[in-house]
Design an enzyme around this catalytic site. Sequence first.
Site: not given
Ligand code: G3P
Length: 227
Positions: A86
């Site tokens: 990523k």
């Molecule tokens: O993996 C990246 C993304 O899913 C981040 O999620 O929940 O931290 O906004 P969040």
Amino acid sequence: MQYFIDSANIPAIDAICRSFPITGVTTNPSIICKEKEDLKKILTGIRNVITQKRLLQVQAVAKTAEGILAEARAVRLLVGDPLAIKVPVSREGLRAIPMLKNEGFLVTATAIFSPQQAMLCACSGADYVAPYINRFDSICGDGEQLVHAIVNLFDASNIDCKILGASFKNILQVESIMEAGAQSVTIAPELFDGIVSHPMTDLSLETFDRHWNEVYGGASIDTLLNA
Ligand code: G3P
């Protein structure tokens, strides 16, 4: 549709993989840090659970393309393939994508908040672009509209890059970006119960059980047929 688990928690990943049709696991620096564990142990632990049958996605933290490539090589040495690196969208990220592709890595361009960011990463060779739905919704953006726009741009230019919806806080967000045309989603462990269950399903099953108990006393079908 490809379902990923957005987590580095090994017991949670293991439990979800046992039931759900899972393509792989996605991580990011915050998700890894939550485990407060040795990095090698976390990454090898995830690989042991998902085996080589599922895709592991690991986010680079280096700020230069050369640094990202060095991190990708080290991760591959530890956990093998299938592996996606990523790469957060940035100038250096765009420079890193073709370098990673040259060495056979799958690439997910991440932290996407605009259609242009998605287009640039796809044109650089990314296999996935990951728009952050809840983080966008929560600053009065429209995550669903963002995915629509990316789908339209990719369709218009015949671009073969998957949209990986990420950052969900509720089931409606997951549902709406699937309808908008995302081909994959990454979901935190705590949302998996929500996507499989429905109160009407529970009610229907209670009724079936009550009827079955009344007539057959709850015996299983194989017990009744083998009697
Ligand atoms: O993996 C990246 C993304 O899913 C981040 O999620 O929940 O931290 O906004 P969040």
